[in-house]
Write a protein that holds these residues in place. Structure first.
Motif, PDB file in Angstrom:
ATOM      1  N   ALA A  90     -35.868 -24.719  -4.816  1.00 40.77           N
ATOM      2  CA  ALA A  90     -35.812 -24.545  -3.360  1.00 40.77           C
ATOM      3  C   ALA A  90     -37.184 -24.402  -2.686  1.00 40.77           C
ATOM      4  O   ALA A  90     -37.442 -25.062  -1.682  1.00 40.77           O
ATOM      5  N   TYR A 123     -39.272 -27.452  -1.406  1.00 38.80           N
ATOM      6  CA  TYR A 123     -38.934 -28.244  -0.217  1.00 38.80           C
ATOM      7  C   TYR A 123     -39.114 -27.440   1.062  1.00 38.80           C
ATOM      8  O   TYR A 123     -38.728 -26.276   1.135  1.00 38.80           O
ATOM      9  N   HIS A 180     -37.547 -28.201   3.808  1.00 40.81           N
ATOM     10  CA  HIS A 180     -36.284 -28.150   4.551  1.00 40.81           C
ATOM     11  C   HIS A 180     -35.103 -27.741   3.685  1.00 40.81           C
ATOM     12  O   HIS A 180     -33.977 -28.174   3.914  1.00 40.81           O
ATOM     13  N   TRP A 181     -35.353 -26.949   2.679  1.00 37.20           N
ATOM     14  CA  TRP A 181     -34.239 -26.501   1.828  1.00 37.20           C
ATOM     15  C   TRP A 181     -33.252 -25.696   2.675  1.00 37.20           C
ATOM     16  O   TRP A 181     -33.635 -24.879   3.514  1.00 37.20           O
ATOM     17  N   ASP A 182     -31.953 -25.932   2.438  1.00 37.08           N
ATOM     18  CA  ASP A 182     -30.923 -25.276   3.235  1.00 37.08           C
ATOM     19  C   ASP A 182     -29.926 -24.575   2.304  1.00 37.08           C
ATOM     20  O   ASP A 182     -29.083 -25.221   1.688  1.00 37.08           O
ATOM     21  N   ASP A 183     -30.076 -23.256   2.203  1.00 40.69           N
ATOM     22  CA  ASP A 183     -29.220 -22.484   1.305  1.00 40.69           C
ATOM     23  C   ASP A 183     -27.737 -22.619   1.634  1.00 40.69           C
ATOM     24  O   ASP A 183     -26.894 -22.624   0.744  1.00 40.69           O
ATOM     25  N   LYS A 184     -27.446 -22.706   2.932  1.00 38.20           N
ATOM     26  CA  LYS A 184     -26.034 -22.779   3.341  1.00 38.20           C
ATOM     27  C   LYS A 184     -25.369 -24.018   2.768  1.00 38.20           C
ATOM     28  O   LYS A 184     -24.262 -23.954   2.246  1.00 38.20           O
ATOM     29  N   ILE A 185     -26.065 -25.150   2.883  1.00 33.25           N
ATOM     30  CA  ILE A 185     -25.502 -26.395   2.361  1.00 33.25           C
ATOM     31  C   ILE A 185     -25.342 -26.298   0.849  1.00 33.25           C
ATOM     32  O   ILE A 185     -24.319 -26.670   0.290  1.00 33.25           O
ATOM     33  N   LYS A 223     -22.423 -24.266  -0.008  1.00 38.43           N
ATOM     34  CA  LYS A 223     -21.205 -25.007   0.339  1.00 38.43           C
ATOM     35  C   LYS A 223     -20.827 -25.968  -0.798  1.00 38.43           C
ATOM     36  O   LYS A 223     -19.671 -26.018  -1.217  1.00 38.43           O
ATOM     37  N   SER A 230     -29.233 -30.697  -0.832  1.00 42.49           N
ATOM     38  CA  SER A 230     -29.439 -29.468  -0.065  1.00 42.49           C
ATOM     39  C   SER A 230     -30.767 -29.378   0.673  1.00 42.49           C
ATOM     40  O   SER A 230     -31.140 -28.312   1.123  1.00 42.49           O
ATOM     41  N   HIS A 231     -31.480 -30.481   0.782  1.00 42.90           N
ATOM     42  CA  HIS A 231     -32.724 -30.374   1.558  1.00 42.90           C
ATOM     43  C   HIS A 231     -32.826 -31.483   2.603  1.00 42.90           C
ATOM     44  O   HIS A 231     -33.904 -31.943   2.920  1.00 42.90           O
ATOM     45  N   HIS A 232     -31.684 -31.887   3.105  1.00 41.61           N
ATOM     46  CA  HIS A 232     -31.608 -32.886   4.181  1.00 41.61           C
ATOM     47  C   HIS A 232     -32.366 -34.160   3.820  1.00 41.61           C
ATOM     48  O   HIS A 232     -33.129 -34.692   4.626  1.00 41.61           O
TER      49      HIS A 232
END
Lengths: 288, 123, 201
Positions: A101, A104, A106-111, A114, A145-147
């Motif tokens: 994580a 990156y 733009h790492w997105d924990d929520k995604i 999910k 998970s990082h768009h």
């Protein structure tokens, strides 16, 4: 920018094997399936796209950028899934996430969480205890998970059961709802592509045979079946390869109109599947 | 909007889509100005590739059945149903003409022809 | 890049439990403090290579948004960071058990570690995976057994050099040694970076 990936005249030589003069464009917003037999050069090409291998000659550009000057910017925008597990086997998914994580912006924990939930992945079990399908799901969860704008996958469906393969394809289709996203994946299971691929790139013996939309592929190739008495030196010219049997011949043509003119109603002309095309092109490529 | 795709049909998938949307529009099931699903959504729902729905929508646009507004989506275009009906009638007249001349060649009477048509029509 | 250094701790959480008893063992054995410092420093950076020799790890690191230069820099900077931490922990342990040690021991231990790292790090990227652990063990044993003998041998024969060294003032000696080690370390860093740039995975 229409082409997310652009390979120009890319050549890489190894002892006894080489990938030569590859010109390949991957179009933004579409799924490109990269097919070819085992050992045809799919992985080598993908490795050059990821800058794991440097080509001997030619140019590799992603998002219009060069790896020499924009390596980090390019990789920020790529999600990758490889055939085997590349994550530290002894670690659990939570620790792997801790390592990956922060790499990156733009790492997105929520995604991530999910997908972990959707794929029913355990966070506290070592990756090496995962089945092949679960490892693949774990790689996918991390890749998504990082768009990432471009998802590159090397044989993601190899060794997976049909049900999970189908689930994966549905998931990929959901990803494609975002028109900016591009998927490039290699496979030797051509039926995976019938449902979702927009473009097909075929590689054989280290050479790119074609890179066409599925409609162009369907319009350029056809299977022709008829009696042996129809074949002679002239009529055979329109076929890429002919399979002869006592019951008649079956052949692949890349010139459907010429075949229609020559034989008219005396032959059966059918849509050629990707598998047919791969099989017959491998048999002989005398004018491709 | 209902669309049913057959994988065993000889008709290419994009044609199956254009034909089914066309008939929904002509039958009045899809009214003028109605929004139709985006090509990406339709591809997902039908589990087919985006390029296939893209091609279907492009053909529908060319034929004047739908129009697209960038960023908003695709909509059913205004149809001049009178004109379409007249065109269809003309085609039917031509086809019937061929049927009649074929019937005369083999000496089929009007009665027999009508009977045949009746059976086929009610089938 | 800090993430790459931090990664070693996440990876080696479990091995770190062995770290303390491992050092204590050397302390109780009454090993020379300089040797204890050396062993302690080697622990984490060389354990990392057990992971990094694997092709999969290199594929992963190189697919993430890192450059190859950064990956190697994290190795060399990480080695120093972990060396400092290890020396800290070892010093505390030595204190706790009332063992005496001097700044000299720390200096010798860390210089030996840096020299050892300078020689072995480039080798890791030249050799095929699988051979690395063996190389580390062998070169360590060779260095530990033959090293002092060579130094004595040289000291015996090359009196000119030893005289020169002996005649240097203590501060000059220390500064000179520090600079020499830094130069060797930086050269090794440059060589490894060049090797790694050319690697294919």
């Amino acid at each position: 920018m229409e082409n997310v990936v652009e390979l120009k005249n890319v050549t890489k030589k190894f002892k006894g094997f080489s990938v030569e003069n590859i010109d390949l464009q991957v179009k933004q917003g579409f799924v490109t399936g990269f097919i070819g037999a085992n050992g045809a050069g799919k992985s080598t090409t993908i490795k050059m796209m990821m800058n794991l291998l440097k080509p001997d000659a030619g140019e590799v550009k992603l998002f219009g950028l060069d790896y020499k000057t924009h390596e980090k910017a390019i990789k920020e925008r790529i999600g990758f899934v490889y055939d085997g597990n590349v994550f530290f086997e002894g670690l659990n998914l939570k620790d792997i996430k801790r390592i990956v994580a922060p790499a990156y912006k733009h790492w997105d924990d929520k995604i991530f969480l999910k997908y972990v939930e959707q794929f029913e992945l355990p966070l506290n079990k070592a990756i090496k205890t995962f089945s092949k399908g679960m490892q693949m799901k774990a790689s996918l969860a991390i890749a998504l998970s990082h768009h990432a704008e471009l998802i590159i996958m090397d044989e993601p469906t190899a060794g997976l059961d049909p049900i999970f393969r189908r689930e994966l394809l549905v998931l990929l289709q959901e990803l494609m709802l975002d028109g900016n996203r591009t998927i490039f994946f290699s496979t030797h299971i051509t039926t995976d592509l019938d449902r979702i691929a927009d473009y097909i790139a075929l590689i054989q013996r280290g050479q790119l045979v074609f890179n066409k939309s599925i409609h162009e592929v369907a319009e350029s190739y056809a299977l022709v079946k008829g009696g042996m008495d129809l074949l002679d030196r002239d009529t055979e010219k329109d076929f890429v390869h002919i399979h002869r049997a006592s019951t008649g011949f079956e052949a692949l043509t890349d010139n459907i109109n010429a075949v229609k003119n020559t034989f008219g109603d005396k032959v059966v002309i059918e849509r050629a599947s990707l598998e047919d095309i791969m099989y017959y092109l491998k048999g002989g490529m005398h004018h491709v | 909007m209902q669309i049913i795709i057959s994988n065993s049909s000889k008709e290419p998938i994009y044609e199956q889509i254009t034909n089914q949307i066309k008939s929904s529009i002509l039958a009045g099931e899809l009214q003028e100005g109605t929004a139709i699903p985006s090509m990406r959504n339709l591809a997902k729902d039908l589990q087919i590739s985006v390029i296939t729905t893209k091609r279907a929508y492009e053909e529908l646009e060319k034929a004047g059945f739908i129009y697209s507004i960038v960023g908003k989506g695709s909509f059913v275009a205004e149809q001049n149903l009178e004109v379409i009906r007249e065109k269809k009638l003309k085609v039917i007249e031509e086809q019937l003409g061929a049927v009649i001349s074929n019937s005369r060649e083999i000496g089929l009477s009007l009665d027999e022809l009508q009977q045949l048509l009746k059976i086929l029509y009610e089938e | 890049m800090f993430n790459l250094i931090r990664r070693d701790i996440i990876l080696q959480k479990r091995q770190l439990f062995i770290f303390i008893p491992f050092i204590l063992f050397f302390i109780f054995m009454d090993a020379h403090p300089a040797l204890t410092f050396l062993i302690a420093s080697i622990f984490i950076p060389f354990n990392t290579y057990a992971y990094d020799e694997k092709t999969e790890t290199n594929i992963l690191l190189n697919s993430l948004p890192y450059t190859r230069t950064e990956i190697i820099a994290s190795r060399y900077l990480g080695a120093i960071v972990y060396m400092v931490l290890a020396i800290g922990v070892t010093s505390l342990a030595l204190f706790a058990f009332n063992k005496t040690f001097t700044m000299n021991d720390i200096a010798i231990g860390s210089s030996l570690f840096l020299l050892f790292a300078s020689i072995t790090f480039p080798l890791f990227y030249i050799l095929k995976p699988g051979y690395i652990t063996m190389v580390v063990i062998i070169s360590f044993l060779v260095l530990a057994s033959v090293g002092p003998a060579i130094v004595l041998f040289l000291a015996d024969r090359l009196t000119a050099i030893t005289d020169f060294i002996v005649n240097l003032s203590v501060p000059t000696l220390y500064t000179g040694a520090t600079i020499a080690i830094i130069i060797v370390y930086v050269i090794s860093w440059g060589i490894t970076t060049a090797i790694y740039q050319r690697k294919a995975f």
